[in-house]
Design an enzyme around this catalytic site. Structure first.
Site, PDB file in Angstrom:
ATOM      1  N   ARG A  17       0.855  -1.088   0.175  1.00 33.97           N
ATOM      2  CA  ARG A  17       0.093  -0.106  -0.070  1.00 33.97           C
ATOM      3  C   ARG A  17       0.834   1.306   0.036  1.00 33.97           C
ATOM      4  NH1 ARG A  17      -2.544   1.080   4.693  1.00 33.97           N
ATOM      5  NH2 ARG A  17      -1.428  -0.477   5.697  1.00 33.97           N
ATOM      6  N   ASP A  66       5.850  -9.827   9.620  1.00 32.40           N
ATOM      7  CA  ASP A  66       6.193  -8.507  10.559  1.00 32.40           C
ATOM      8  C   ASP A  66       7.723  -7.995  10.299  1.00 32.40           C
ATOM      9  OD1 ASP A  66       6.477  -6.481  12.470  1.00 32.40           O
ATOM     10  OD2 ASP A  66       5.815  -7.496  14.136  1.00 32.40           O
ATOM     11  N   ASN A  93      10.939   0.243   3.397  1.00 24.37           N
ATOM     12  CA  ASN A  93       9.781   1.152   3.510  1.00 24.37           C
ATOM     13  C   ASN A  93       8.796   0.977   4.501  1.00 24.37           C
ATOM     14  OD1 ASN A  93       7.640   3.139   1.942  1.00 24.37           O
ATOM     15  ND2 ASN A  93       6.663   1.069   2.258  1.00 24.37           N
ATOM     16  N   SER A 145      11.828   9.946   6.986  1.00 22.54           N
ATOM     17  CA  SER A 145      10.860  11.225   7.188  1.00 22.54           C
ATOM     18  C   SER A 145      11.171  12.390   7.605  1.00 22.54           C
ATOM     19  CB  SER A 145       9.968  10.699   8.181  1.00 22.54           C
ATOM     20  OG  SER A 145       8.865  11.708   8.598  1.00 22.54           O
ATOM     21  N   TYR A 158       8.084   7.944  16.657  1.00 21.78           N
ATOM     22  CA  TYR A 158       8.503   7.729  15.203  1.00 21.78           C
ATOM     23  C   TYR A 158       9.690   8.580  14.843  1.00 21.78           C
ATOM     24  CZ  TYR A 158       6.937   8.473  10.175  1.00 21.78           C
ATOM     25  OH  TYR A 158       6.922   8.373   8.816  1.00 21.78           O
ATOM     26  N   ALA A 160      12.223   9.488  16.335  1.00 26.58           N
ATOM     27  CA  ALA A 160      13.652   8.824  16.948  1.00 26.58           C
ATOM     28  C   ALA A 160      13.836   7.537  15.784  1.00 26.58           C
ATOM     29  CB  ALA A 160      13.357   8.258  18.374  1.00 26.58           C
ATOM     30  N   LYS A 162      13.202   7.384  12.801  1.00 22.52           N
ATOM     31  CA  LYS A 162      13.507   7.815  11.410  1.00 22.52           C
ATOM     32  C   LYS A 162      14.851   8.533  11.648  1.00 22.52           C
ATOM     33  CE  LYS A 162       9.649   6.317   9.122  1.00 22.52           C
ATOM     34  NZ  LYS A 162       9.903   5.364   8.017  1.00 22.52           N
TER      35      LYS A 162
HETATM   36  P1  NAP Z   1       0.778   3.026   4.728  1.00 21.27           P
HETATM   37  O1  NAP Z   1       0.178   3.627   3.502  1.00 21.27           O
HETATM   38  O2  NAP Z   1       0.351   3.059   6.218  1.00 21.27           O
HETATM   39  O3  NAP Z   1       1.290   1.684   4.336  1.00 21.27           O
HETATM   40  C1  NAP Z   1       2.220   1.007   5.199  1.00 21.27           C
HETATM   41  C2  NAP Z   1       2.742  -0.290   4.515  1.00 21.27           C
HETATM   42  O4  NAP Z   1       3.799  -0.849   5.233  1.00 21.27           O
HETATM   43  C3  NAP Z   1       1.796  -1.169   4.163  1.00 21.27           C
HETATM   44  O5  NAP Z   1       2.136  -2.171   3.062  1.00 21.27           O
HETATM   45  C4  NAP Z   1       1.536  -2.286   5.481  1.00 21.27           C
HETATM   46  O6  NAP Z   1       1.328  -3.395   5.286  1.00 21.27           O
HETATM   47  C5  NAP Z   1       3.111  -2.308   5.649  1.00 21.27           C
HETATM   48  N1  NAP Z   1       3.437  -2.682   6.970  1.00 21.27           N
HETATM   49  C6  NAP Z   1       3.128  -1.945   8.165  1.00 21.27           C
HETATM   50  N2  NAP Z   1       3.521  -2.620   9.165  1.00 21.27           N
HETATM   51  C7  NAP Z   1       4.321  -3.359   8.652  1.00 21.27           C
HETATM   52  C8  NAP Z   1       5.133  -4.695   9.668  1.00 21.27           C
HETATM   53  N3  NAP Z   1       5.133  -4.452  10.887  1.00 21.27           N
HETATM   54  N4  NAP Z   1       6.052  -5.485   8.822  1.00 21.27           N
HETATM   55  C9  NAP Z   1       5.736  -5.180   7.331  1.00 21.27           C
HETATM   56  N5  NAP Z   1       5.015  -4.460   6.728  1.00 21.27           N
HETATM   57  C10 NAP Z   1       4.211  -3.571   7.603  1.00 21.27           C
HETATM   58  O7  NAP Z   1       2.205   3.974   4.996  1.00 21.27           O
HETATM   59  P2  NAP Z   1       2.828   4.996   3.939  1.00 21.27           P
HETATM   60  O8  NAP Z   1       2.321   6.418   4.217  1.00 21.27           O
HETATM   61  O9  NAP Z   1       2.860   4.628   2.665  1.00 21.27           O
HETATM   62  O10 NAP Z   1       4.266   4.941   4.572  1.00 21.27           O
HETATM   63  C11 NAP Z   1       5.336   4.373   3.991  1.00 21.27           C
HETATM   64  C12 NAP Z   1       6.656   4.675   4.558  1.00 21.27           C
HETATM   65  O11 NAP Z   1       7.046   6.114   4.313  1.00 21.27           O
HETATM   66  C13 NAP Z   1       6.647   4.356   6.131  1.00 21.27           C
HETATM   67  O12 NAP Z   1       7.998   4.095   6.529  1.00 21.27           O
HETATM   68  C14 NAP Z   1       6.403   6.055   6.555  1.00 21.27           C
HETATM   69  O13 NAP Z   1       7.055   6.084   7.791  1.00 21.27           O
HETATM   70  C15 NAP Z   1       7.116   6.831   5.675  1.00 21.27           C
HETATM   71  N6  NAP Z   1       6.627   8.327   5.518  1.00 21.27           N
HETATM   72  C16 NAP Z   1       5.296   8.465   5.038  1.00 21.27           C
HETATM   73  C17 NAP Z   1       4.810   9.619   4.844  1.00 21.27           C
HETATM   74  C18 NAP Z   1       3.567  10.086   4.691  1.00 21.27           C
HETATM   75  O14 NAP Z   1       2.921  11.392   4.762  1.00 21.27           O
HETATM   76  N7  NAP Z   1       2.627   9.094   4.120  1.00 21.27           N
HETATM   77  C19 NAP Z   1       5.738  10.839   5.342  1.00 21.27           C
HETATM   78  C20 NAP Z   1       7.264  10.446   5.798  1.00 21.27           C
HETATM   79  C21 NAP Z   1       7.549   9.116   5.643  1.00 21.27           C
HETATM   80  P3  NAP Z   1      -0.396  -3.982   5.594  1.00 21.27           P
HETATM   81  O15 NAP Z   1      -1.019  -3.410   4.081  1.00 21.27           O
HETATM   82  O16 NAP Z   1      -0.474  -5.312   5.619  1.00 21.27           O
HETATM   83  O17 NAP Z   1      -0.628  -3.173   6.718  1.00 21.27           O
END
Ligand code: NAP
Length: 250
Positions: A17, A66, A93, A145, A158, A160, A162
């Site tokens: 996702r 996980d 990611n 992030s 979070y 910490a 990142k």
């Molecule tokens: P998201 O839409 O919540 O998607 C998270 C993805 O990670 C999903 O595929 C989820 O799998 C998987 N996941 C979650 N926990 C996991 C675990 N314990 N083991 C394996 N897979 C796991 O998140 P996102 O917004 O795309 O974020 C992706 C990355 O970008 C993250 O590291 C986040 O910190 C970083 N980020 C995001 C933003 C933002 O604004 N969105 C900003 C800065 C950084 P499931 O579908 O099975 O739950």
């Protein structure tokens, strides 16, 4: 015309996702064979695998487990070795948030976020880097992030995790550089995914107001940079932290 990542074998954690999914699709569109991991949402994982196959990644697969479990990282590396013959690109990611103010944050919340976001990247790196060392080349991209660079109220756990990811990446870049393996960090700002959809209206408004370009980012904005960093064209770039944040950090 051949793609930027033709014939490369890529692993994207949390690739079912959001940002991870956009990166996986971008890689497949550029000619890579892509494997993703996820933890719970089977439907999203199946849909992403299908989309990857349609883009030409016939070896696409979604492995469930996980990120915070070192045994899962071992299983994933074994899968890459057996089914794809190795791994050229690793994108760490997978990540979660569990926001709360410092004075009220439970130790379990801190530990869980760090275990997933930081320990998870270390576990995967530890299992996948040996494959790259053997191949004498590879690309590692860790998704941090802007919170890890400038902090964010409600996110001591979070931020910490990142910030830790940045230190881990810089050290790994120094250790692996002599084997033609690059390690870079991408630091997204405020990107439209399920993670940010969980914020309330006021938080969303405040976040967008801080963006110099005046809009929320799309997962593809991050994916474009990831594809470049993963390519041969980025072979002389390592140990960098690059924000994709519309200028939120300015
Ligand atoms: P998201 O839409 O919540 O998607 C998270 C993805 O990670 C999903 O595929 C989820 O799998 C998987 N996941 C979650 N926990 C996991 C675990 N314990 N083991 C394996 N897979 C796991 O998140 P996102 O917004 O795309 O974020 C992706 C990355 O970008 C993250 O590291 C986040 O910190 C970083 N980020 C995001 C933003 C933002 O604004 N969105 C900003 C800065 C950084 P499931 O579908 O099975 O739950």
């Amino acid at each position: 015309m051949s793609g930027l990542l033709e014939g490369k074998r890529a692993l994207v954690t949390g690739g079912s996702r959001g940002i991870g999914r956009a990166i996986a699709l971008e890689f497949a569109g550029e000619g890579a064979q892509v494997v993703v991991t996820y933890v719970s949402n089977d439907a999203a994982a199946a849909e992403t695998t299908e989309s990857l196959k349609k883009l030409g990644s016939e070896k696409a697969a979604a492995l469930k487990g996980d990120a915070g479990d070192p045994a899962f990282a071992k299983t994933v590396a074994g899968y890459m070795k057996e089914n794809l013959g190795g791994c050229d690109i690793l994108v760490n990611n997978a990540g979660i948030t569990d926001d709360g103010l410092l004075l009220r944050m439970k130790p379990e919340s801190f530990d869980r976020v760090v275990a997933t976001n930081l320990n998870g990247a270390f576990y995967m790196l530890r299992e996948i880097a040996p494959l790259m060392v053997k191949q004498r080349g590879g690309r590692i991209i860790n998704i941090s992030s802007v919170s890890g660079i400038k902090g964010n109220p409600g996110q001591v756990n979070y931020a910490a995790s990142k910030a830790g990811l940045i230190g881990l990446s810089l050290s790994a870049a120094k250790e692996l550089g002599s084997r033609a393996i690059t390690v870079n960090v991408v630091a997204p700002g405020f990107i439209r995914t399920d993670m940010t959809a969980a914020l309330n209206g006021k938080q969303t408004e405040q976040s967008i107001a801080a963006v110099t370009l005046g809009r929320i980012g799309e997962p593809e904005d991050v994916a474009h940079l990831a594809a470049f960093l993963a390519s041969e064209k980025a072979g002389y770039i390592t140990g960098q932290v690059i924000a994709v944040d519309g200028g939120i950090i300015l």
